[in-house]
Motif scaffolding. Structure first.
Motif, PDB file in Angstrom:
ATOM      1  N   MET A   1      15.902 -10.015 -62.967  1.00 36.44           N
ATOM      2  CA  MET A   1      14.613  -9.809 -63.624  1.00 36.44           C
ATOM      3  C   MET A   1      13.495 -10.232 -62.675  1.00 36.44           C
ATOM      4  O   MET A   1      13.594 -11.194 -61.962  1.00 36.44           O
ATOM      5  CB  MET A   1      14.575 -10.632 -64.923  1.00 36.44           C
ATOM      6  N   THR A   2      12.446  -9.508 -62.721  1.00 40.81           N
ATOM      7  CA  THR A   2      11.315  -9.791 -61.843  1.00 40.81           C
ATOM      8  C   THR A   2      10.304 -10.692 -62.545  1.00 40.81           C
ATOM      9  O   THR A   2      10.278 -10.791 -63.761  1.00 40.81           O
ATOM     10  CB  THR A   2      10.634  -8.476 -61.401  1.00 40.81           C
ATOM     11  N   ASP A   3       9.462 -11.366 -61.779  1.00 34.83           N
ATOM     12  CA  ASP A   3       8.455 -12.234 -62.384  1.00 34.83           C
ATOM     13  C   ASP A   3       7.126 -11.499 -62.553  1.00 34.83           C
ATOM     14  O   ASP A   3       6.137 -12.101 -62.908  1.00 34.83           O
ATOM     15  CB  ASP A   3       8.272 -13.499 -61.557  1.00 34.83           C
ATOM     16  N   ARG A   4       7.097 -10.198 -62.316  1.00 30.13           N
ATOM     17  CA  ARG A   4       5.877  -9.415 -62.506  1.00 30.13           C
ATOM     18  C   ARG A   4       5.677  -9.156 -63.999  1.00 30.13           C
ATOM     19  O   ARG A   4       6.514  -8.525 -64.642  1.00 30.13           O
ATOM     20  CB  ARG A   4       5.962  -8.073 -61.795  1.00 30.13           C
TER      21      ARG A   4
ATOM     22  N   GLU B   1      -4.438  -3.827 -68.629  1.00 28.12           N
ATOM     23  CA  GLU B   1      -4.544  -4.094 -67.184  1.00 28.12           C
ATOM     24  C   GLU B   1      -4.392  -2.797 -66.398  1.00 28.12           C
ATOM     25  O   GLU B   1      -3.609  -1.919 -66.761  1.00 28.12           O
ATOM     26  CB  GLU B   1      -3.452  -5.062 -66.727  1.00 28.12           C
ATOM     27  N   THR B   2      -5.121  -2.681 -65.297  1.00 23.38           N
ATOM     28  CA  THR B   2      -4.997  -1.533 -64.413  1.00 23.38           C
ATOM     29  C   THR B   2      -3.896  -1.814 -63.406  1.00 23.38           C
ATOM     30  O   THR B   2      -3.876  -2.874 -62.778  1.00 23.38           O
ATOM     31  CB  THR B   2      -6.331  -1.259 -63.689  1.00 23.38           C
ATOM     32  N   VAL B   3      -2.982  -0.865 -63.278  1.00 26.86           N
ATOM     33  CA  VAL B   3      -1.854  -0.998 -62.362  1.00 26.86           C
ATOM     34  C   VAL B   3      -1.746   0.252 -61.496  1.00 26.86           C
ATOM     35  O   VAL B   3      -2.342   1.286 -61.797  1.00 26.86           O
ATOM     36  CB  VAL B   3      -0.529  -1.227 -63.125  1.00 26.86           C
ATOM     37  N   ALA B   4      -0.974   0.155 -60.432  1.00 25.95           N
ATOM     38  CA  ALA B   4      -0.723   1.294 -59.544  1.00 25.95           C
ATOM     39  C   ALA B   4       0.772   1.401 -59.311  1.00 25.95           C
ATOM     40  O   ALA B   4       1.495   0.402 -59.384  1.00 25.95           O
ATOM     41  CB  ALA B   4      -1.448   1.102 -58.217  1.00 25.95           C
ATOM     42  N   TRP B   5       1.240   2.620 -59.036  1.00 29.06           N
ATOM     43  CA  TRP B   5       2.640   2.838 -58.714  1.00 29.06           C
ATOM     44  C   TRP B   5       2.743   4.039 -57.794  1.00 29.06           C
ATOM     45  O   TRP B   5       1.859   4.877 -57.744  1.00 29.06           O
ATOM     46  CB  TRP B   5       3.492   3.024 -59.977  1.00 29.06           C
ATOM     47  N   ASP B   6       3.820   4.081 -57.032  1.00 34.06           N
ATOM     48  CA  ASP B   6       4.046   5.161 -56.073  1.00 34.06           C
ATOM     49  C   ASP B   6       4.973   6.207 -56.678  1.00 34.06           C
ATOM     50  O   ASP B   6       5.831   5.892 -57.497  1.00 34.06           O
ATOM     51  CB  ASP B   6       4.686   4.616 -54.795  1.00 34.06           C
ATOM     52  N   HIS B   7       4.785   7.454 -56.270  1.00 30.14           N
ATOM     53  CA  HIS B   7       5.661   8.549 -56.662  1.00 30.14           C
ATOM     54  C   HIS B   7       5.666   9.569 -55.533  1.00 30.14           C
ATOM     55  O   HIS B   7       5.048   9.349 -54.485  1.00 30.14           O
ATOM     56  CB  HIS B   7       5.234   9.164 -58.008  1.00 30.14           C
ATOM     57  N   SER B   8       6.360  10.668 -55.724  1.00 29.81           N
ATOM     58  CA  SER B   8       6.553  11.631 -54.630  1.00 29.81           C
ATOM     59  C   SER B   8       5.261  12.248 -54.104  1.00 29.81           C
ATOM     60  O   SER B   8       5.202  12.645 -52.945  1.00 29.81           O
ATOM     61  CB  SER B   8       7.504  12.743 -55.078  1.00 29.81           C
ATOM     62  N   GLN B   9       4.200  12.316 -54.926  1.00 33.02           N
ATOM     63  CA  GLN B   9       2.939  12.886 -54.460  1.00 33.02           C
ATOM     64  C   GLN B   9       1.943  11.834 -53.977  1.00 33.02           C
ATOM     65  O   GLN B   9       0.807  12.174 -53.661  1.00 33.02           O
ATOM     66  CB  GLN B   9       2.272  13.700 -55.580  1.00 33.02           C
TER      67      GLN B   9
ATOM     68  N   PRO C   1       8.921  -3.229 -64.164  1.00 31.90           N
ATOM     69  CA  PRO C   1       7.892  -4.108 -63.563  1.00 31.90           C
ATOM     70  C   PRO C   1       7.922  -4.077 -62.037  1.00 31.90           C
ATOM     71  O   PRO C   1       6.867  -4.177 -61.401  1.00 31.90           O
ATOM     72  CB  PRO C   1       8.254  -5.500 -64.083  1.00 31.90           C
ATOM     73  N   SER C   2       9.090  -3.910 -61.443  1.00 32.22           N
ATOM     74  CA  SER C   2       9.196  -3.894 -59.983  1.00 32.22           C
ATOM     75  C   SER C   2       8.506  -2.693 -59.361  1.00 32.22           C
ATOM     76  O   SER C   2       8.190  -2.711 -58.163  1.00 32.22           O
ATOM     77  CB  SER C   2      10.672  -3.923 -59.570  1.00 32.22           C
ATOM     78  N   GLU C   3       8.245  -1.634 -60.134  1.00 31.87           N
ATOM     79  CA  GLU C   3       7.578  -0.430 -59.613  1.00 31.87           C
ATOM     80  C   GLU C   3       6.068  -0.535 -59.683  1.00 31.87           C
ATOM     81  O   GLU C   3       5.372   0.281 -59.090  1.00 31.87           O
ATOM     82  CB  GLU C   3       8.014   0.794 -60.431  1.00 31.87           C
ATOM     83  N   LEU C   4       5.561  -1.504 -60.438  1.00 26.62           N
ATOM     84  CA  LEU C   4       4.117  -1.630 -60.669  1.00 26.62           C
ATOM     85  C   LEU C   4       3.500  -2.748 -59.851  1.00 26.62           C
ATOM     86  O   LEU C   4       4.157  -3.718 -59.516  1.00 26.62           O
ATOM     87  CB  LEU C   4       3.854  -1.895 -62.162  1.00 26.62           C
ATOM     88  N   ARG C   5       2.205  -2.591 -59.574  1.00 27.23           N
ATOM     89  CA  ARG C   5       1.433  -3.650 -58.947  1.00 27.23           C
ATOM     90  C   ARG C   5       0.024  -3.596 -59.507  1.00 27.23           C
ATOM     91  O   ARG C   5      -0.440  -2.524 -59.916  1.00 27.23           O
ATOM     92  CB  ARG C   5       1.435  -3.526 -57.434  1.00 27.23           C
ATOM     93  N   LYS C   6      -0.652  -4.725 -59.521  1.00 27.24           N
ATOM     94  CA  LYS C   6      -2.030  -4.753 -60.033  1.00 27.24           C
ATOM     95  C   LYS C   6      -2.926  -3.975 -59.093  1.00 27.24           C
ATOM     96  O   LYS C   6      -2.804  -4.070 -57.887  1.00 27.24           O
ATOM     97  CB  LYS C   6      -2.506  -6.190 -60.180  1.00 27.24           C
TER      98      LYS C   6
END
Length: 70
Positions: free
Chosen positions: A1-4, A10-18, A64-69
């Motif tokens: 489990m992640t601590d995120r 909250e505004t978050v960002a994540w990466d994807h193929s585009q 949670p591991s895919e997201l970041r603030k």
């Protein structure tokens, strides 16, 4: 489990193929659910977050591991 951990709104960002997308956390998912016929295997031990894309308004579940603030 992640601590995120993230809170609703909250505004978050994540990466994807585009590239990278930003959005807002709608809520934390802690039980199995279905989003647009996609089964989300969320649990208390392995939660996921329902996020809404700022650009498209589409909603999806992310670990949670895919997201970041953002």
């Amino acid at each position: 489990m992640t601590d995120r951990t993230f809170k609703a709104g909250e505004t978050v960002a994540w990466d994807h193929s585009q590239g990278t997308t930003t959005g807002k956390v709608v809520r934390k998912l802690t039980s199995p659910t279905t989003i647009k016929s996609h089964k989300v295997a969320a649990s208390e031990d392995n939660p996921e977050y329902l996020v809404e894309s700022t650009r498209t308004g589409a909603r999806a579940a992310h670990r949670p591991s895919e997201l970041r603030k953002a």
